[in-house]
Design a protein around this motif. Structure first.
Motif, PDB file in Angstrom:
ATOM      1  N   LEU A 230      -6.328  41.826 -46.836  1.00 55.00           N
ATOM      2  CA  LEU A 230      -6.262  40.786 -47.936  1.00 55.00           C
ATOM      3  C   LEU A 230      -7.249  39.329 -46.923  1.00 55.00           C
ATOM      4  N   GLU A 231      -8.142  38.201 -47.777  1.00 56.08           N
ATOM      5  CA  GLU A 231      -9.198  37.900 -47.528  1.00 56.08           C
ATOM      6  C   GLU A 231      -9.363  36.902 -48.321  1.00 56.08           C
ATOM      7  N   VAL A 232      -8.600  35.464 -48.273  1.00 56.18           N
ATOM      8  CA  VAL A 232      -8.856  34.040 -48.845  1.00 56.18           C
ATOM      9  C   VAL A 232     -10.111  33.689 -48.528  1.00 56.18           C
ATOM     10  N   ALA A 233     -10.880  33.637 -49.569  1.00 54.94           N
ATOM     11  CA  ALA A 233     -11.963  32.973 -48.652  1.00 54.94           C
ATOM     12  C   ALA A 233     -12.721  31.906 -49.639  1.00 54.94           C
ATOM     13  N   THR A 234     -13.010  30.590 -48.694  1.00 53.86           N
ATOM     14  CA  THR A 234     -14.192  29.111 -49.357  1.00 53.86           C
ATOM     15  C   THR A 234     -15.029  29.406 -48.932  1.00 53.86           C
ATOM     16  N   VAL A 235     -16.451  28.868 -49.919  1.00 51.63           N
ATOM     17  CA  VAL A 235     -17.847  28.252 -49.728  1.00 51.63           C
ATOM     18  C   VAL A 235     -18.363  27.120 -49.270  1.00 51.63           C
ATOM     19  N   ARG A 236     -18.458  26.131 -48.771  1.00 53.95           N
ATOM     20  CA  ARG A 236     -19.157  24.938 -49.207  1.00 53.95           C
ATOM     21  C   ARG A 236     -20.558  24.990 -48.470  1.00 53.95           C
ATOM     22  N   GLY A 237     -21.545  23.266 -48.682  1.00 57.64           N
ATOM     23  CA  GLY A 237     -22.163  23.532 -48.581  1.00 57.64           C
ATOM     24  C   GLY A 237     -23.452  23.296 -49.887  1.00 57.64           C
ATOM     25  N   ARG A 238     -24.885  23.472 -49.440  1.00 60.10           N
ATOM     26  CA  ARG A 238     -25.909  23.551 -50.210  1.00 60.10           C
ATOM     27  C   ARG A 238     -26.702  24.833 -50.539  1.00 60.10           C
ATOM     28  N   GLU A 239     -27.066  24.475 -51.805  1.00 58.65           N
ATOM     29  CA  GLU A 239     -27.625  26.224 -52.241  1.00 58.65           C
ATOM     30  C   GLU A 239     -28.742  25.764 -52.666  1.00 58.65           C
ATOM     31  N   GLU A 240     -30.228  26.022 -52.972  1.00 57.22           N
ATOM     32  CA  GLU A 240     -30.980  25.376 -53.579  1.00 57.22           C
ATOM     33  C   GLU A 240     -31.126  24.354 -53.762  1.00 57.22           C
ATOM     34  N   GLY A 241     -30.844  22.992 -52.729  1.00 53.41           N
ATOM     35  CA  GLY A 241     -30.713  21.560 -53.156  1.00 53.41           C
ATOM     36  C   GLY A 241     -29.771  21.507 -53.996  1.00 53.41           C
ATOM     37  N   GLU A 242     -28.767  22.045 -54.293  1.00 52.02           N
ATOM     38  CA  GLU A 242     -27.433  21.621 -55.416  1.00 52.02           C
ATOM     39  C   GLU A 242     -26.074  22.076 -54.148  1.00 52.02           C
ATOM     40  N   SER A 243     -25.158  21.038 -54.571  1.00 49.06           N
ATOM     41  CA  SER A 243     -23.874  21.245 -54.287  1.00 49.06           C
ATOM     42  C   SER A 243     -23.881  22.583 -54.784  1.00 49.06           C
ATOM     43  N   LEU A 244     -22.633  22.987 -53.241  1.00 49.09           N
ATOM     44  CA  LEU A 244     -22.175  24.293 -53.877  1.00 49.09           C
ATOM     45  C   LEU A 244     -20.373  24.269 -53.797  1.00 49.09           C
ATOM     46  N   ARG A 245     -19.872  25.048 -53.934  1.00 53.42           N
ATOM     47  CA  ARG A 245     -18.051  24.766 -53.819  1.00 53.42           C
ATOM     48  C   ARG A 245     -17.711  26.089 -54.706  1.00 53.42           C
ATOM     49  N   GLY A 246     -17.356  27.187 -53.853  1.00 54.42           N
ATOM     50  CA  GLY A 246     -16.635  28.859 -54.753  1.00 54.42           C
ATOM     51  C   GLY A 246     -15.828  28.797 -53.856  1.00 54.42           C
TER      52      GLY A 246
END
Length: 426
Positions: A230-246
């Motif tokens: 079981l993996e439950v994950a989130t990613v935060r930050g910036r990708e290529e200068g744009e806000s990232l949230r997945g």
């Protein structure tokens, strides 16, 4: 990266001098492995007809390991590989290269502490996590490991290939991406552990990518009955200068009928990585993995392979993947697994080469369904020092992939992948 230079260069120099001294005792244990590996990928652009692009890679390798004072409070390890790489692609001139790779070279200190069993590792070392979902890379940097009772913690910082990997090719230095991480595990019993982690990455070359992966996990790998992940994950930050949230989820299990003939295994799994339904709002909502993963594991057989599909081999990004498999122990040291995958996008979007092994010729974006895959995996280990691993994968694309953009264009043909590895230890 100044802190790595200041830490590692003096340490590696001392390590070389120290290892030469202790080798005279002699306290060095040598081992080696001869490896023959071949990989093939057919119809990478999912074309129909004669203009298909195929790839082939062959790499015989000689690997040498040296453990220096293996069980001492101060020990070391070096792993090198000499290989000949031959790559061929349809319509291109074959590429051949000799490589002398420094895979690992580190010193390990085991300080005597009363509160926990600790280990400090400095240099280039290999890092793998459960199912290689976050890490399957060699890191140049510092690793601290501590274990107390049922708890264990890893803390690390470094880069991939801060120094060149191939000693014959100065271009094999990696990008300046700093990685720091903390991974904690709690062992419920000898087979089942719970975990959590935080992984931060920063690309200094552009300073436009800054990622923070956070997750919870559970893994159990008993030889009998039910295994699970079981993996439950989130990613935060910036990708290529744009806000990232997945966000992402990967869960499944394998049930082993250990008392039945051939010890059959049944596997069912589901993986999801979020996608972005609005690409024009300046925010990215897709999940992306660390980039250091390989997504390789096993479902109870003797061979690890790409669990999201041998042919498509996608990153878990904007995807739903349903997996079902059956495995058999044909003999005590011979296993066979057959695994089916069904791929559907979370949001309709172009399939990019960055996220899969395939590069479709024409994608008319008519449906979120990408297609299906089937893998056949073989593992054979007649002796401890001999292993044969092989896998064949097939990807059948959906009707959205065509030979051209016109309405009359034919649907794309299937893609095939195969790899085999023979290893002989000495």
């Amino acid at each position: 990266m100044p802190f790595l230079n200041s830490l590692l260069r003096p340490s590696l120099a001392c390590f070389c001098l120290w290892s030469a001294t202790v080798a005279a005792e002699p306290l060095v244990e040598w081992s080696g492995r001869a490896i023959a590996e071949a990989e093939a990928l057919r119809n990478t652009e999912l074309r129909r007809g004669s203009k298909r692009i195929n790839e082939l890679a062959i790499e015989p390798t000689l690997r040498l390991n040296a453990h220096i004072r293996r069980d001492a409070a101060l020990s070391g390890f070096v792993e090198t590989e000499l290989s000949r790489e031959i790559e061929r692609e349809t319509g291109e001139t074959p590429q051949k290269a000799n490589k002398l790779s420094l895979n690992q070279a580190y010193v390990t200190l085991k300080p005597d502490t009363a509160w926990a069993q600790t280990r400090v590792r400095l240099g280039r070392w290999q890092l793998r996590d459960e199912r290689e979902w976050l890490f399957d890379e060699n890191i140049d940097g510092l690793l601290l490991e501590a274990t107390r009772g049922r708890w264990s913690v890893q803390a690390l910082g470094g880069r991939v290939n801060h120094w060149q990997r191939d000693l014959l090719d100065s271009s094999t230095k990696g990008n300046p991406v700093n990685t720091t991480a903390v991974l904690a595990r709690y062992r419920l019993d000898k087979d089942w552990q719970l975990g959590t982690y935080a992984v931060a990455q920063r690309d200094l070359s552009t300073d436009r990518d800054r990622l923070l992966h956070l997750g919870l996990r559970s893994h159990a790998d008993p030889d009998k009955r039910l295994r699970h992940w079981l993996e439950v994950a989130t990613v935060r930050g910036r990708e290529e200068g744009e806000s990232l949230r997945g966000h992402a989820l990967d869960a499944g299990g394998t049930y082993v009928f250990h008392k039945a003939a051939l010890r059959p295994r049944l596997t069912l799994g589901y993986a999801w990585g979020s996608g972005d339904g609005n690409a024009s709002d300046g925010r990215r909502r897709h999940y992306r993995q660390s980039g250091l993963q390989s997504n390789e594991a096993d479902f109870g057989g003797l061979t690890k392979y790409q669990v999201y599909g041998v042919a498509l081999n996608p990153e878990l990004r904007n995807l739903h993947i349903l997996t079902a498999g059956v495995g058999l122990n044909l003999a005590p040291q011979l296993t066979l697994d057959m695994v089916y995958h069904r791929y559907t996008q979370h949001h309709l979007a172009t399939l990019t080469r960055r996220s899969t092994e395939l590069n479709p010729d024409t994608d008319i974006l008519s449906t979120r369904r990408l297609g299906s895959g089937l893998d056949v995996v073989l593992g054979w280990r007649p002796r401890r020092d001999i292993k044969l691993e092989a896998a064949v994968g097939w990807f059948d694309p959906s009707a959205r992939f065509r030979n051209g953009s016109s309405a009359q264009a034919q649907q794309s043909s299937s893609a095939y992948a195969a790899w085999v590895e023979l290893g002989l230890g000495f």
